[in-house]
Design an enzyme around this catalytic site. Structure first.
Site, PDB file in Angstrom:
ATOM      1  N   GLY A 149      83.508  58.220   7.659  1.00  0.00           N
ATOM      2  CA  GLY A 149      82.151  58.452   8.144  1.00  0.00           C
ATOM      3  C   GLY A 149      81.712  59.895   7.969  1.00  0.00           C
ATOM      4  O   GLY A 149      81.637  60.651   8.937  1.00  0.00           O
ATOM      5  N   TYR A 150      81.426  60.269   6.749  1.00  0.00           N
ATOM      6  CA  TYR A 150      80.951  61.628   6.462  1.00  0.00           C
ATOM      7  C   TYR A 150      79.439  61.628   6.195  1.00  0.00           C
ATOM      8  O   TYR A 150      78.669  62.239   6.918  1.00  0.00           O
ATOM      9  CB  TYR A 150      81.642  62.178   5.204  1.00  0.00           C
ATOM     10  N   GLU A 266      95.175  65.492  -2.615  1.00  0.00           N
ATOM     11  CA  GLU A 266      95.547  65.096  -3.972  1.00  0.00           C
ATOM     12  C   GLU A 266      95.382  63.590  -4.184  1.00  0.00           C
ATOM     13  O   GLU A 266      95.994  62.790  -3.519  1.00  0.00           O
ATOM     14  CB  GLU A 266      97.004  65.492  -4.210  1.00  0.00           C
ATOM     15  N   SER A 382      78.915  64.458  -6.612  1.00  0.00           N
ATOM     16  CA  SER A 382      78.151  64.082  -7.808  1.00  0.00           C
ATOM     17  C   SER A 382      78.460  65.042  -8.963  1.00  0.00           C
ATOM     18  O   SER A 382      78.990  66.137  -8.770  1.00  0.00           O
ATOM     19  CB  SER A 382      76.649  64.114  -7.499  1.00  0.00           C
TER      20      SER A 382
END
Ligand SMILES: Cc1cc2nc3c(=O)[nH]c(=O)nc-3n(C[C@H](O)[C@H](O)[C@H](O)COP(=O)(O)OP(=O)(O)OC[C@H]3O[C@@H](n4cnc5c(N)ncnc54)[C@H](O)[C@@H]3O)c2cc1C
Length: 399
Positions: A149-150, A266, A382
């Site tokens: 939930g960011y 990672e 993005s």
């Protein structure tokens, strides 16, 4: 790390083995993984091959959950986790091998990825012993699924603009706000939520990293239909949702540091497995071009050869930077693979030619790839943001 891989300059691209040599012990491990997958992708699991792939995350959740638990019972989850946390403490090379073999076998996409690969390592690094004891075993056993939930309507690329708020009410955090694009929230038991816990704070200050149960009256999940017609991600509304005061990772107010660490964890090993899937896409597309006669078109041939070359570059760069590489390696790789896959979807449409214009509502594999791969240049940061990182960090240009 780089020195451990020897790049071969000869060899057919369609050979099953990757253009890299591993040690004899690594090859023994590969043989074990392969044997186990062959022996276990049978019976009730036999027809799960390929389920849940790109643009098909909604598919056969219950069966994939059962498969994922079967993997866990055999010790194939928490592969890179330290032994004291129940993991297998596998080296990065072995993790790559596992993911490659997994992809090669066609085993279904795991449902445990967010918990196992994002939250688990975060808790191992930053969690209290109590949090580790409470949350790691059910992640590893695939008994509890997680979502991230960011993002919010006003906080995506600019994540520090998060406005979801949380306040302590005695021994409970009370959370109110909206998250968006939350992958798999509709099947998750828990969500790790970035929330503002210091009123009046801004940007990365005053944020906390909270672990919030999904099954409660204060949480509403609304699916968002995607270009593919399916709903893999969701809006999540927190309306005075509650979680124990102890369910904060790191100190209250220190959530930005923890959230960034989760983002940076990672994921190279799993990504290299993904490339085996990409290779299968490419091989099958070459077959399609042969069957449709498109392979006789010099422009299509040129684009297929470029695609093959691009994938070889991605794999070599991925292996060379497996241990993290420089601080822009993850951005470079993200741009390379997401653009490559998107271009492959476009090439598939051109190979199909006029047939690409008739779309079965269920979507065939190529239309699904064409549509879903648009998302790949958005999630996980993005393209523009990756370019910004490279411009700033690698080229030293002003922000
Ligand atoms: C399939 C999918 C799954 C996802 N799953 C999750 C999830 O599970 N949990 C979660 O929290 N989030 C998830 N996301 C959200 C994802 O992290 C965000 O979509 C991404 O961070 C972009 O944010 P945004 O959508 O708000 O777009 P915006 O940040 O509003 O960006 C819009 C456009 O502006 C460009 N832009 C923005 N800032 C700049 C800049 N400074 N310079 C140049 N260009 C800029 C962007 O590149 C983009 O093209 C998912 C997204 C997708 C597509």
């Amino acid at each position: 790390m780089l020195g451990r891989f020897t790049l071969r300059t000869k060899g057919r691209p369609d050979q099953e083995e990757a253009p890299v040599r591993f040690t004899p012990q690594d090859e023994d491990f590969r043989a074990d993984v392969r044997k186990w997958l062959e022996a276990n992708l049978t019976g009730e699991f036999a027809d799960l091959r390929g389920a849940g792939g790109v643009g098909r995350e909604h598919e056969r959740h219950a069966e994939r959950l059962a498969w994922n638990r079967h993997l866990a019972a055999a010790g194939w989850t928490g592969l890179g986790w330290p032994a004291e946390h129940g993991g297998r403490a596998a080296s990065l090379t072995q993790q790559v091998i596992f993911h490659e073999e997994y992809a090669r076998s066609g085993a279904p996409t795991r449902v445990s990825i967010v918990g196992e690969e994002l939250l688990g390592p975060t808790l191992i690094r930053f969690g209290t012993p109590e949090q580790q004891a409470r949350f790691l075993p059910p992640i590893k056993a695939v008994q509890e699924l997680w979502c991230q939930g960011y993002s919010e309507p006003g906080a995506g690329s600019d994540l520090a603009s998060v406005i979801t708020k949380a306040a302590l009410d005695r021994d409970t955090w009370v959370i109110t706000g909206q998250k968006i694009w939350t992958s798999l929230a509709h099947v998750a038991d828990w969500c790790f939520v970035l929330a503002r816990t210091e009123p009046g704070s801004s940007r990365g200050n005053g944020l906390s990293y909270l672990l919030v149960p999904m099954d409660q009256p204060g949480v509403t999940v609304r699916p968002i239909r995607q270009l593919t017609g399916t709903a893999e991600f969701n809006e999540v509304y927190f309306d005075e949702a509650r979680t124990d005061a102890a369910n904060v990772v790191g100190a209250p107010g220190d959530g930005w540091r923890i959230a960034k660490a989760t983002l940076a964890i990672e994921r190279g090993a799993a990504m290299l497995g993904q490339q085996v899937g990409f290779r299968r896409d490419l091989d099958d597309l070459i077959d399609l071009a042969r069957r449709t006669g498109a392979a006789g078109d010099p422009v299509i041939r040129d684009r297929l050869a470029r695609a093959w070359t691009g994938l070889a570059v991605i794999r070599a760069y991925g292996l060379a930077t497996l241990d993290g590489g420089n601080d822009t390696a993850a951005s470079i790789l993200k741009i390379l693979w997401s653009r490559w896959h998107r271009a492959l979807g476009e090439l598939a449409m051109d190979i199909l030619g006029a047939a690409s214009l008739t779309i079965d509502p269920q979507l065939d594999r190529w239309h699904r790839l064409f549509l879903f791969s648009r998302a790949e240049t958005i999630y996980g940061g993005s393209d523009e943001i990756q370019h910004e990182i490279i411009a700033h960090r690698a080229l030293g240009l002003p922000r």
